[in-house]
Design an enzyme around this catalytic site. Structure first.
Site, mmCIF file in Angstrom:
data_model
loop_
_atom_site.group_PDB
_atom_site.id
_atom_site.type_symbol
_atom_site.label_atom_id
_atom_site.label_comp_id
_atom_site.label_asym_id
_atom_site.label_seq_id
_atom_site.Cartn_x
_atom_site.Cartn_y
_atom_site.Cartn_z
ATOM 1 N N ASP A 1 0.838 -1.204 0.000
ATOM 2 C CA ASP A 1 0.000 0.000 0.000
ATOM 3 C C ASP A 1 0.867 1.246 0.000
ATOM 4 O O ASP A 1 1.803 1.372 0.791
ATOM 5 C CB ASP A 1 -0.908 0.027 1.236
ATOM 6 C CG ASP A 1 -1.659 1.341 1.348
ATOM 7 O OD1 ASP A 1 -2.566 1.575 0.516
ATOM 8 O OD2 ASP A 1 -1.318 2.156 2.236
ATOM 9 N N TYR B 1 3.050 10.018 0.458
ATOM 10 C CA TYR B 1 4.211 9.419 1.102
ATOM 11 C C TYR B 1 5.503 9.838 0.386
ATOM 12 O O TYR B 1 5.884 9.294 -0.640
ATOM 13 C CB TYR B 1 4.085 7.899 1.127
ATOM 14 C CG TYR B 1 2.834 7.385 1.804
ATOM 15 C CD1 TYR B 1 2.115 8.180 2.698
ATOM 16 C CD2 TYR B 1 2.368 6.103 1.557
ATOM 17 C CE1 TYR B 1 0.961 7.709 3.315
ATOM 18 C CE2 TYR B 1 1.230 5.618 2.169
ATOM 19 C CZ TYR B 1 0.523 6.428 3.039
ATOM 20 O OH TYR B 1 -0.623 5.956 3.638
ATOM 21 N N LYS C 1 -3.742 5.865 -3.502
ATOM 22 C CA LYS C 1 -4.824 6.714 -3.023
ATOM 23 C C LYS C 1 -4.990 7.954 -3.894
ATOM 24 O O LYS C 1 -4.030 8.455 -4.481
ATOM 25 C CB LYS C 1 -4.554 7.110 -1.568
ATOM 26 C CG LYS C 1 -4.328 5.879 -0.667
ATOM 27 C CD LYS C 1 -4.007 6.264 0.757
ATOM 28 C CE LYS C 1 -3.718 5.023 1.586
ATOM 29 N NZ LYS C 1 -2.380 4.467 1.302
ATOM 30 N N PHE D 1 0.097 -0.671 15.385
ATOM 31 C CA PHE D 1 0.783 -0.302 16.619
ATOM 32 C C PHE D 1 0.392 1.103 17.077
ATOM 33 O O PHE D 1 1.057 1.686 17.931
ATOM 34 C CB PHE D 1 2.301 -0.383 16.424
ATOM 35 C CG PHE D 1 2.796 -1.734 15.976
ATOM 36 C CD1 PHE D 1 2.481 -2.881 16.687
ATOM 37 C CD2 PHE D 1 3.570 -1.863 14.830
ATOM 38 C CE1 PHE D 1 2.931 -4.133 16.279
ATOM 39 C CE2 PHE D 1 4.027 -3.102 14.410
ATOM 40 C CZ PHE D 1 3.696 -4.246 15.135
#
Length: 340
Positions: free
Chosen positions: A51, A56, A82, A234
């Site tokens: 992904d 990013y 995206k 996390f």
């Protein structure tokens, strides 16, 4: 590595996916060589779902992932990216912006319109060097991101414009599945009233630390056969590091309240000899709506650690103890197979 079907989309994703924000220099710089090695090691470990997003590294993650994809069989990789942000060229490289280091010479800006979504898709194809994308998400729509005042107008544009583009791309076969990639489950529930979605990528909202979506949202997804991918298992750090000073939660320094709750989870883990990070990584996959969990791994060492954590045997007594301590939602399925 085992795979699961993503809702009724026909797309199969590996249970452990690869969140590619780190290869876009999230929090720290990575060389092209290190990024390629990391992606290759993930592939060799059996990971087949990757992904990424234009945000990013402002295109860097997509470019690096695209370079790697040219070295593996195209029909074996499952790729999601995206739309919702576009990249506008500007004057220079940036030492740091939005937590990305040495980011490219671009200015990210939101555009949820039909034309903006189509342009973002085409730009991603170029950076990735592919002619199709398996999963296309609408990125970071929602009141928590844009504010309660701006959200209604943006959501109207997204559902009337962006969704129309996503649906058209799906009907044309240029993407196989469409969804939202967000940090808030509420906007996914809102979007379900406006369109036909295959999946949602939900970052940080269904984890060992917080399980509110299990009350109504995840059962609705299960009923409607909408697949869920869990990002940030996390909670952006604290469930991997434990409740230490400076631990990150939701991309910021954890509050005292969050540290106390994680300390309670950590105490239970220590009592059963279970690594906190192993419990965090395995927990979301127990829900039948969840198809994949995609931690962000910034090095080969972190990849190897995640693989070991995913395979770590956790006794059923541990999950029962979490339930007895009130640390998991009563309706949350646990990996032992029973409802806590």
């Amino acid at each position: 590595m085992r795979s699961r079907l993503l809702g009724q989309s026909g797309v199969e994703v590996s249970e452990l996916g690869f969140g590619a924000a780190p290869v876009g220099n999230l929090y720290r710089r990575m060389t092209d060589e290190a990024a390629g090695e990391l992606l290759a090691e993930a592939w060799d470990a059996g990971i087949r779902y990757f992904d990424t997003a234009p945000l990013y590294g402002f295109g860097l993650s997509e470019e690096r992932l695209g370079k790697f994809l040219r070295t593996v069989p195209a029909d074996e990789a499952v790729i999601s990216t995206k739309a919702g942000r576009r990249l506008k060229p500007n004057a220079a490289w940036h030492a740091e912006r939005e937590n990305f280091i040495d980011a490219g010479p671009y200015e990210p800006w939101f555009d949820y319109s039909y034309d903006g979504t189509m342009r973002a898709f085409e730009d991603s194809l170029v950076r990735l060097g592919v002619d199709r994308i398996d999963i296309l998400f609408m990125h970071d729509i929602g009141a928590a991101t844009h504010g309660a005042e701006a959200h209604p107008s943006l959501m109207k544009t997204a559902m009337e414009g962006g969704y129309r583009a996503l649906d058209e791309l799906r009907r044309d076969g240029r993407v196989k599945a469409i969804g939202l990639g967000v940090n808030e489950w509420q906007v996914c529930a809102e979007a379900m009233d406006h369109g036909d979605w295959d999946c949602f990528l939900l970052a940080g909202r269904y984890t060992l630390l917080e399980q509110e979506p299990v009350e109504h949202f995840l059962p609705r997804c299960e009923k409607d056969s909408i697949g869920i991918i869990i990002g940030a298992p996390f909670n952006s750090g604290i469930l991997a590091t434990g409740p230490r000073e400076g631990a990150r939660y939701n991309y910021a320094q954890a509050t005292e309240e969050t540290l106390r709750r994680v300390a309670s989870l950590d105490d239970a883990c220590r009592a059963h000899g279970v690594p906190l990070a192993a419990a965090a990584l395995q927990f979301p996959l127990a829900h039948p709506a969840v198809a994949s969990v995609i931690p962000g791994m910034a090095s080969v060492a972190e990849l190897e650690s995640c693989l070991a954590l995913a395979a770590h045997a956790i006794p059923g007594a541990f999950w029962a103890d979490l339930a007895a301590r009130g640390l998991v939602h009563p309706r949350a399925p646990v990996p032992a197979g029973a409802v806590a």
